[in-house]
Scaffold this motif. Structure first.
Motif, mmCIF file in Angstrom:
data_model
loop_
_atom_site.group_PDB
_atom_site.id
_atom_site.type_symbol
_atom_site.label_atom_id
_atom_site.label_comp_id
_atom_site.label_asym_id
_atom_site.label_seq_id
_atom_site.Cartn_x
_atom_site.Cartn_y
_atom_site.Cartn_z
ATOM 1 N N TYR A 83 0.849 -1.191 0.000
ATOM 2 C CA TYR A 83 0.000 0.000 0.000
ATOM 3 C C TYR A 83 0.884 1.240 0.000
ATOM 4 C CZ TYR A 83 -3.206 3.627 1.530
ATOM 5 O OH TYR A 83 -3.936 4.794 1.610
ATOM 6 N N CYS A 84 0.710 2.079 -0.995
ATOM 7 C CA CYS A 84 1.506 3.294 -1.128
ATOM 8 C C CYS A 84 0.561 4.488 -1.305
ATOM 9 C CB CYS A 84 2.455 3.213 -2.325
ATOM 10 S SG CYS A 84 3.597 1.811 -2.261
ATOM 11 N N ASN A 85 0.892 5.568 -0.668
ATOM 12 C CA ASN A 85 0.102 6.794 -0.739
ATOM 13 C C ASN A 85 1.054 7.940 -1.055
ATOM 14 O OD1 ASN A 85 -1.566 9.014 -0.416
ATOM 15 N ND2 ASN A 85 -2.620 8.187 1.393
ATOM 16 N N GLY A 86 0.869 8.539 -2.212
ATOM 17 C CA GLY A 86 1.750 9.613 -2.641
ATOM 18 C C GLY A 86 1.768 10.802 -1.710
ATOM 19 N N ASP A 87 0.713 10.979 -0.894
ATOM 20 C CA ASP A 87 0.685 12.094 0.041
ATOM 21 C C ASP A 87 1.767 11.974 1.114
ATOM 22 O OD1 ASP A 87 -1.463 13.057 -1.367
ATOM 23 O OD2 ASP A 87 -2.967 12.152 -0.042
ATOM 24 N N PHE A 88 2.240 10.742 1.348
ATOM 25 C CA PHE A 88 3.263 10.516 2.370
ATOM 26 C C PHE A 88 4.662 10.360 1.771
ATOM 27 C CE2 PHE A 88 -0.583 8.387 4.283
ATOM 28 C CZ PHE A 88 -0.885 9.432 5.149
ATOM 29 N N SER A 89 4.824 10.755 0.541
ATOM 30 C CA SER A 89 6.108 10.567 -0.148
ATOM 31 C C SER A 89 7.256 11.233 0.618
ATOM 32 C CB SER A 89 6.036 11.136 -1.563
ATOM 33 O OG SER A 89 7.272 11.010 -2.213
ATOM 34 N N MET A 90 8.247 10.428 0.967
ATOM 35 C CA MET A 90 9.468 10.867 1.647
ATOM 36 C C MET A 90 9.196 11.499 3.008
ATOM 37 S SD MET A 90 11.694 9.840 -0.505
ATOM 38 C CE MET A 90 13.153 10.503 0.264
ATOM 39 N N ASP A 91 8.066 11.171 3.621
ATOM 40 C CA ASP A 91 7.798 11.669 4.966
ATOM 41 C C ASP A 91 8.728 11.002 5.969
ATOM 42 O OD1 ASP A 91 5.871 13.293 4.009
ATOM 43 O OD2 ASP A 91 4.177 12.303 4.992
ATOM 44 N N PHE A 101 8.707 6.869 5.047
ATOM 45 C CA PHE A 101 8.121 6.442 3.771
ATOM 46 C C PHE A 101 9.127 6.685 2.647
ATOM 47 C CE2 PHE A 101 4.692 7.528 6.602
ATOM 48 C CZ PHE A 101 3.730 6.553 6.387
ATOM 49 N N ASP A 102 8.977 5.886 1.572
ATOM 50 C CA ASP A 102 9.844 6.083 0.416
ATOM 51 C C ASP A 102 9.206 7.076 -0.550
ATOM 52 O OD1 ASP A 102 7.805 4.678 -0.781
ATOM 53 O OD2 ASP A 102 8.968 2.856 -1.126
ATOM 54 N N LYS A 103 9.774 7.179 -1.734
ATOM 55 C CA LYS A 103 9.300 8.191 -2.682
ATOM 56 C C LYS A 103 7.892 7.911 -3.176
ATOM 57 C CE LYS A 103 11.031 10.884 -6.595
ATOM 58 N NZ LYS A 103 12.140 11.027 -7.572
ATOM 59 N N GLN A 104 7.510 6.630 -3.225
ATOM 60 C CA GLN A 104 6.157 6.268 -3.646
ATOM 61 C C GLN A 104 5.147 6.337 -2.508
ATOM 62 O OE1 GLN A 104 8.899 4.389 -4.573
ATOM 63 N NE2 GLN A 104 8.909 5.385 -6.589
ATOM 64 N N GLY A 105 5.596 6.644 -1.317
ATOM 65 C CA GLY A 105 4.697 6.715 -0.173
ATOM 66 C C GLY A 105 4.455 5.370 0.485
ATOM 67 N N TYR A 109 9.388 0.437 6.827
ATOM 68 C CA TYR A 109 9.503 -0.610 7.838
ATOM 69 C C TYR A 109 8.742 -1.861 7.427
ATOM 70 C CZ TYR A 109 8.863 -3.071 12.272
ATOM 71 O OH TYR A 109 8.817 -4.036 13.246
ATOM 72 N N ALA A 110 7.508 -1.695 6.924
ATOM 73 C CA ALA A 110 6.717 -2.843 6.502
ATOM 74 C C ALA A 110 7.382 -3.566 5.329
ATOM 75 C CB ALA A 110 5.306 -2.392 6.113
ATOM 76 N N ARG A 111 7.950 -2.813 4.401
ATOM 77 C CA ARG A 111 8.608 -3.439 3.261
ATOM 78 C C ARG A 111 9.896 -4.152 3.688
ATOM 79 N NH1 ARG A 111 6.701 -2.346 -1.689
ATOM 80 N NH2 ARG A 111 8.694 -2.984 -2.618
ATOM 81 N N THR A 112 10.587 -3.630 4.679
ATOM 82 C CA THR A 112 11.782 -4.308 5.177
ATOM 83 C C THR A 112 11.426 -5.619 5.857
ATOM 84 O OG1 THR A 112 12.881 -2.170 5.500
ATOM 85 C CG2 THR A 112 13.807 -4.063 6.650
ATOM 86 N N VAL A 113 10.334 -5.609 6.626
ATOM 87 C CA VAL A 113 9.908 -6.829 7.315
ATOM 88 C C VAL A 113 9.440 -7.880 6.316
ATOM 89 C CG1 VAL A 113 8.185 -7.795 8.881
ATOM 90 C CG2 VAL A 113 9.339 -5.657 9.464
ATOM 91 N N TYR A 114 8.574 -7.501 5.393
ATOM 92 C CA TYR A 114 8.040 -8.465 4.428
ATOM 93 C C TYR A 114 9.064 -8.823 3.350
ATOM 94 C CZ TYR A 114 3.256 -8.417 6.198
ATOM 95 O OH TYR A 114 2.138 -8.579 6.976
ATOM 96 N N GLY A 115 10.065 -7.979 3.138
ATOM 97 C CA GLY A 115 11.084 -8.295 2.138
ATOM 98 C C GLY A 115 11.958 -9.467 2.519
#
Length: 319
Positions: A83-91, A101-105, A109-115
């Protein structure tokens, strides 16, 4: 007293033989055989060595933690990594989002855990095939020899000449659809000669032992001798190589995903996140989180392999 067993012929003066009476012979303590108990097997001795090795303890705890993250990632985060939300990009980091958050929002942390799931599953799957194919062929060729040994050795030499990374990149680019199991098959297909070589050498050394000769004298069949006597005593070197190659497979999968020829972008993996974070390396620490998780995981398997090698190799032990 004179020796009654001496001959009746003439004796030279000063060369008579005398035997002391039994009650005058002192039995020293060194003549007493002390029972030290049942012999300790090599596996029990290795386990005793491993439990005392702090490197093994630390590596084992890290691996157990990584496996828990792989099996139950929901215990560590309730966010959806896709799930990515552009409103949170690089927050920056905040409540419930410790890495920001990354550039795509997307939640880092969630992506690191699931990765961890994709990379570790690919590594374990490739390791299983690595042992099944290479270990089986190596054990058979080392035990039976002959034409089978010649054929497998020549085929293994062909695969030795092909670099793993180059072969994986070329084949992965030719495939329309790529999954974890695709990566597993490719990694195992070009590395099984390593396991075959180690297993063959260990089996050749073990089959010339006295217990194998005794088994043959008792009428045990060749296949039973291989399975029951040779393989258990030749498995040590293969186990050491397996733990080391497990880390190599994890790194290789992450490298392929980093180059864009590994798992598709729809699959969350450390390699893909490292590639995405590379673009923002000057302004953000996005790259740091998946890279650190990958480095710690691989380091734990390398440490485990070194500890197991020291425990199973008597020459490498530190007394």
């Amino acid at each position: 007293m004179p020796d009654p067993n001496k001959g009746s012929g003439p004796e030279r003066v000063g060369q008579e033989h005398f035997v002391a009476p039994p009650d005058e012979v002192e039995v020293l303590a060194t003549d007493v055989v002390v029972d030290s108990g049942a012999p300790i097997s090599i596996w029990r001795d290795a386990w005793r060595q491993l439990r005392r090795n702090p490197i093994f303890v630390i590596a084992a705890l890290l691996i157990v933690f990584v496996l828990i993250v792989v099996i139950w990632p929901g215990l560590f985060t309730g966010q959806d990594p896709r799930y990515c939300n552009g409103d949170f990009s690089m927050d920056p980091s905040g409540a419930g989002h410790p890495f920001g958050f990354d550039k795509q929002g997307c939640d880092i942390y969630a992506r690191t855990v699931y990765g961890a799931r994709a990379s570790v599953l690919a590594g374990f799957g490739a390791t299983v095939l690595f042992v099944l194919i290479g270990g089986t062929l190596g054990a058979l060729t080392g035990f039976y020899g002959g034409l089978l040994d010649s054929i497998v050795s020549r085929v293994a030499e062909i695969f030795y000449a092909i670099p793993l990374m180059l072969a994986a990149i070329v084949i992965m680019q030719l495939l329309d659809s790529r999954t974890i199991w695709t990566v597993v098959v490719i990694l195992a297909s070009f590395t099984w000669p390593q396991a075959a070589r180690i297993a063959r050498s260990a089996v050749i050394q073990a089959k010339n032992s006295d217990y194998v000769t005794a088994a043959k004298a008792l009428g045990v069949s060749r296949i039973q001798t291989l399975v029951r006597h040779v393989l258990p005593n030749a498995a040590g070197p293969l186990i050491v190589v397996t733990t080391l190659w497990l880390g190599v497979f994890i790194v290789t999968e992450a490298t392929l995903s980093y180059l864009g020829v590994g798992l598709p972008r729809t699959v969350v993996s450390w390699g893909a996140d490292i590639a995405s974070g590379q673009k923002e390396i000057r302004t953000s620490a996005i790259l740091f989180y998946p890279a650190t998780a990958l480095a710690l995981t691989v380091l734990s398997f390398i440490m485990l392999g070194d500890a197991v090698r020291d425990a199973l190799d008597p020459k490498a032990r530190k007394r």
